[in-house]
Design an enzyme around this catalytic site. Sequence first.
Site, PDB file in Angstrom:
ATOM      1  N   HIS A  25       0.825  -1.090   0.160  1.00 25.11           N
ATOM      2  CA  HIS A  25      -0.794  -0.257   0.323  1.00 25.11           C
ATOM      3  C   HIS A  25       1.017   0.952  -0.106  1.00 25.11           C
ATOM      4  CE1 HIS A  25       1.172   0.479   3.812  1.00 25.11           C
ATOM      5  NE2 HIS A  25       0.519  -0.838   4.660  1.00 25.11           N
ATOM      6  N   HIS A  28       3.903   1.787   2.100  1.00 20.08           N
ATOM      7  CA  HIS A  28       5.074   0.567   1.467  1.00 20.08           C
ATOM      8  C   HIS A  28       5.800   1.500   0.339  1.00 20.08           C
ATOM      9  CE1 HIS A  28       2.294  -2.957   3.347  1.00 20.08           C
ATOM     10  NE2 HIS A  28       3.274  -1.962   3.537  1.00 20.08           N
ATOM     11  N   CYS A 133       3.532  -9.403  20.916  1.00 19.28           N
ATOM     12  CA  CYS A 133       2.576  -9.075  19.949  1.00 19.28           C
ATOM     13  C   CYS A 133       3.626  -9.210  18.687  1.00 19.28           C
ATOM     14  CB  CYS A 133       2.751  -7.879  19.757  1.00 19.28           C
ATOM     15  SG  CYS A 133       1.091  -7.272  18.104  1.00 19.28           S
ATOM     16  N   CYS A 136       3.467  -7.201  15.527  1.00 12.28           N
ATOM     17  CA  CYS A 136       4.425  -6.049  15.624  1.00 12.28           C
ATOM     18  C   CYS A 136       6.053  -6.902  15.913  1.00 12.28           C
ATOM     19  CB  CYS A 136       5.527  -5.657  16.837  1.00 12.28           C
ATOM     20  SG  CYS A 136       3.461  -3.982  17.126  1.00 12.28           S
ATOM     21  N   CYS A 150      -1.841  -3.731  22.537  1.00 13.39           N
ATOM     22  CA  CYS A 150      -0.509  -3.166  21.589  1.00 13.39           C
ATOM     23  C   CYS A 150      -0.841  -2.397  21.795  1.00 13.39           C
ATOM     24  CB  CYS A 150      -0.043  -4.022  20.925  1.00 13.39           C
ATOM     25  SG  CYS A 150       0.726  -3.778  19.398  1.00 13.39           S
ATOM     26  N   HIS A 153      -1.379  -2.454  16.826  1.00 10.17           N
ATOM     27  CA  HIS A 153      -2.335  -3.520  16.576  1.00 10.17           C
ATOM     28  C   HIS A 153      -3.859  -3.121  17.158  1.00 10.17           C
ATOM     29  CE1 HIS A 153       1.686  -4.347  14.730  1.00 10.17           C
ATOM     30  NE2 HIS A 153       0.718  -4.405  13.569  1.00 10.17           N
ATOM     31  N   LYS A 301      -6.273   6.462  10.168  1.00  8.81           N
ATOM     32  CA  LYS A 301      -6.035   5.272   9.882  1.00  8.81           C
ATOM     33  C   LYS A 301      -5.920   4.736   8.955  1.00  8.81           C
ATOM     34  CE  LYS A 301      -2.897   2.274  12.856  1.00  8.81           C
ATOM     35  NZ  LYS A 301      -2.500   1.063  11.627  1.00  8.81           N
ATOM     36  N   LYS A 304      -7.145  -1.924   6.657  1.00  5.65           N
ATOM     37  CA  LYS A 304      -8.260  -2.373   6.073  1.00  5.65           C
ATOM     38  C   LYS A 304      -9.594  -2.630   6.108  1.00  5.65           C
ATOM     39  CE  LYS A 304      -4.811  -6.639   5.540  1.00  5.65           C
ATOM     40  NZ  LYS A 304      -3.888  -7.669   4.867  1.00  5.65           N
TER      41      LYS A 304
HETATM   42  N1  MSP Z   1       9.387  -5.866   8.358  1.00  4.22           N
HETATM   43  C1  MSP Z   1       9.853  -4.721   9.730  1.00  4.22           C
HETATM   44  C2  MSP Z   1      10.406  -3.756   8.137  1.00  4.22           C
HETATM   45  C3  MSP Z   1      12.187  -4.437   8.544  1.00  4.22           C
HETATM   46  S1  MSP Z   1      13.287  -3.352   8.861  1.00  4.22           S
HETATM   47  C4  MSP Z   1      14.885  -4.332   8.646  1.00  4.22           C
HETATM   48  C5  MSP Z   1       8.213  -3.908   9.379  1.00  4.22           C
HETATM   49  N2  MSP Z   1       7.621  -4.137   7.890  1.00  4.22           N
HETATM   50  S2  MSP Z   1       6.453  -3.668   7.563  1.00  4.22           S
HETATM   51  O1  MSP Z   1       5.854  -4.302   6.401  1.00  4.22           O
HETATM   52  O2  MSP Z   1       5.208  -3.546   8.965  1.00  4.22           O
HETATM   53  O3  MSP Z   1       6.893  -1.463   7.193  1.00  4.22           O
HETATM   54  C6  MSP Z   1       6.995  -1.260   6.324  1.00  4.22           C
HETATM   55  C7  MSP Z   1       7.444   0.414   6.661  1.00  4.22           C
HETATM   56  O4  MSP Z   1       6.061   0.545   6.179  1.00  4.22           O
HETATM   57  C8  MSP Z   1       7.452   0.479   7.983  1.00  4.22           C
HETATM   58  O5  MSP Z   1       8.521   1.832   7.454  1.00  4.22           O
HETATM   59  C9  MSP Z   1       6.388   1.486   8.380  1.00  4.22           C
HETATM   60  O6  MSP Z   1       6.299   2.372   8.696  1.00  4.22           O
HETATM   61  C10 MSP Z   1       6.211   1.395   6.816  1.00  4.22           C
HETATM   62  N3  MSP Z   1       4.860   2.173   6.841  1.00  4.22           N
HETATM   63  C11 MSP Z   1       3.790   0.973   7.136  1.00  4.22           C
HETATM   64  N4  MSP Z   1       2.480   1.577   7.216  1.00  4.22           N
HETATM   65  C12 MSP Z   1       2.276   3.069   6.923  1.00  4.22           C
HETATM   66  C13 MSP Z   1       1.623   4.191   6.748  1.00  4.22           C
HETATM   67  N5  MSP Z   1      -0.125   4.230   6.782  1.00  4.22           N
HETATM   68  N6  MSP Z   1       2.202   5.463   6.687  1.00  4.22           N
HETATM   69  C14 MSP Z   1       3.733   5.563   6.126  1.00  4.22           C
HETATM   70  N7  MSP Z   1       4.267   4.276   6.553  1.00  4.22           N
HETATM   71  C15 MSP Z   1       3.721   3.386   6.969  1.00  4.22           C
HETATM   72  O7  MSP Z   1       8.131  -3.087   9.781  1.00  4.22           O
END
Ligand code: MSP
Length: 505
Positions: A25, A28, A133, A136, A150, A153, A301, A304
């Site tokens: 999304h 990412h 959790c 996380c 948490c 979550h 926020k 899904k």
């Molecule tokens: N797998 C771990 C990261 C390991 S790095 C060695 C992880 N993955 S994640 O898929 O949950 O998140 C990846 C990134 O996406 C994180 O930097 C997180 O901050 C970012 N985002 C997820 N949702 C977000 C928003 N709604 N807004 C901005 N970024 C966010 O954590």
Amino acid sequence: MKDKKASRGVRYITTPIYYVNDKPHIGHVYTTLVADVLSRWWRARGDDVFFLTGTDEHGAKIAESAQEAGVSVEEFTERQRQRFKDAFAKLDVAYDAFISTTDEAHERQVGVFLEKLKERSVIYAGEYRGLYCTGCEDFYTEKDLIDGTCPIHKRKPEEIAEKNYFFKLSQFVGEVGQRIRDRSMLIEPAARRNEVLALLRDGMPDFSISREKVQWGIPFPGDQAQTVYVWVEALQNYITALGALDGDARFEKYWPHSLHLIGKDILKFHAIWWPALLLAAGMEPPKRIFAHGFFTVNGQKMSKSLGNVIDPLALAEKYGVDAARYLLLSQFPFGDDGDVQEAKFDEKYNADLANGIGNLVSRVLTMVTKFCGGEAPEAIDGVTDLPKRCTETRDAVSAAFEALRLYEALGEIRALATAADETVDREKPWELAKNDATRLSAVLADLLTVLAELSVLLAPFMPEAAKKIAVALGRDGTVGDGALRLPKGRALHAVPSLFPRRQKG
Ligand code: MSP
């Protein structure tokens, strides 16, 4: 101030690796897009850039998601990884490497890294009792919870009691804090740096680096009943991707010149655990960590269950790849939290792209066709201030890039386009055509210089549009610092409408 291209910098730009339980999304894609824009800019300036992104594929969360999807975890991770690759390809992201934590080379090197930690006696066996959790993939203490759940979550963590191996974090926090304070490891923005320093002041406990009950992971060296805790191996992706523990020359070259781009939720892991693990293994900590804020969508926020997750692919379908990139990066300053207002995308697209840059490009080229037979006219210095504005904008954009201020860089670029529009309105080339051929020639030449400058400045953000502008100007479409004045008589080409106007609704 001149563009600093003399020193060829070495830059290693990374994004977090994404958990494959979710589909990509904008949360990412955003970080990867920022990394792509930075890489493209610095590459074009002649720096030696290595840009890494990838996927985080082990751990309880992924195993559970595969089970829910009713497929083997191998099949699931492969399928999901491909979705990330497709999303990045669709958004024209040009990474140098894509790592997956199930890559054999990663798994092998993680084993070597942990052996090193064992040799250095910074690991001990213990009993872990506490709260975990899975969302996380992190351990919590009672005081971290909000109403027993948490904070991220909003669900009750699991109580875990198992034999684990622990890492002696306490032995390294002093040095980590020192490096943050003396800025040999930069944590940005300042608020995040303060947050990390506060965590260090409160004291960070040793943490468990293995899991007994999680099978989907890398076997812990010397104890087949345990797997490596997912965060501990995920962090290592930044060095295993360079072949750090395989004696690869890329590691020598790019480490520790790293810029880790992350979201603010994963700061502790990157700014405390990661440098401590590296120090414990006798390696240098990263140089710079930048944590950005969180997106909300229409004030809420993104989730899904609320159904407001913005799909980057749909955005690219609707607006085109370049415009989708632009719309994402022009929402709010990189670093801040910010709200994405979908309803305003059309307005922003029309104002900045269709009526802004797109219109300027076609307006100038149309005039050159009409008044100069489609050839670049002769430039005369000192008639308009546009060449000076170009140089100033280039400097301001360069500085903004160094500070990772992409939103501000876009603001500077838009201001240059506006200055060019104002020059057209003021000079009225259609009237000069009747009475002042010399001034007409000077004004149009300066406007073409602005277009050439825009093609350079926009290239990292909107690679296709920038290339179309360059091609229309008879430049080869590559981005460089070459003289932007077009030689007199250069044949220009028509440019297809860069950003067709969108109708309301
Ligand atoms: N797998 C771990 C990261 C390991 S790095 C060695 C992880 N993955 S994640 O898929 O949950 O998140 C990846 C990134 O996406 C994180 O930097 C997180 O901050 C970012 N985002 C997820 N949702 C977000 C928003 N709604 N807004 C901005 N970024 C966010 O954590």
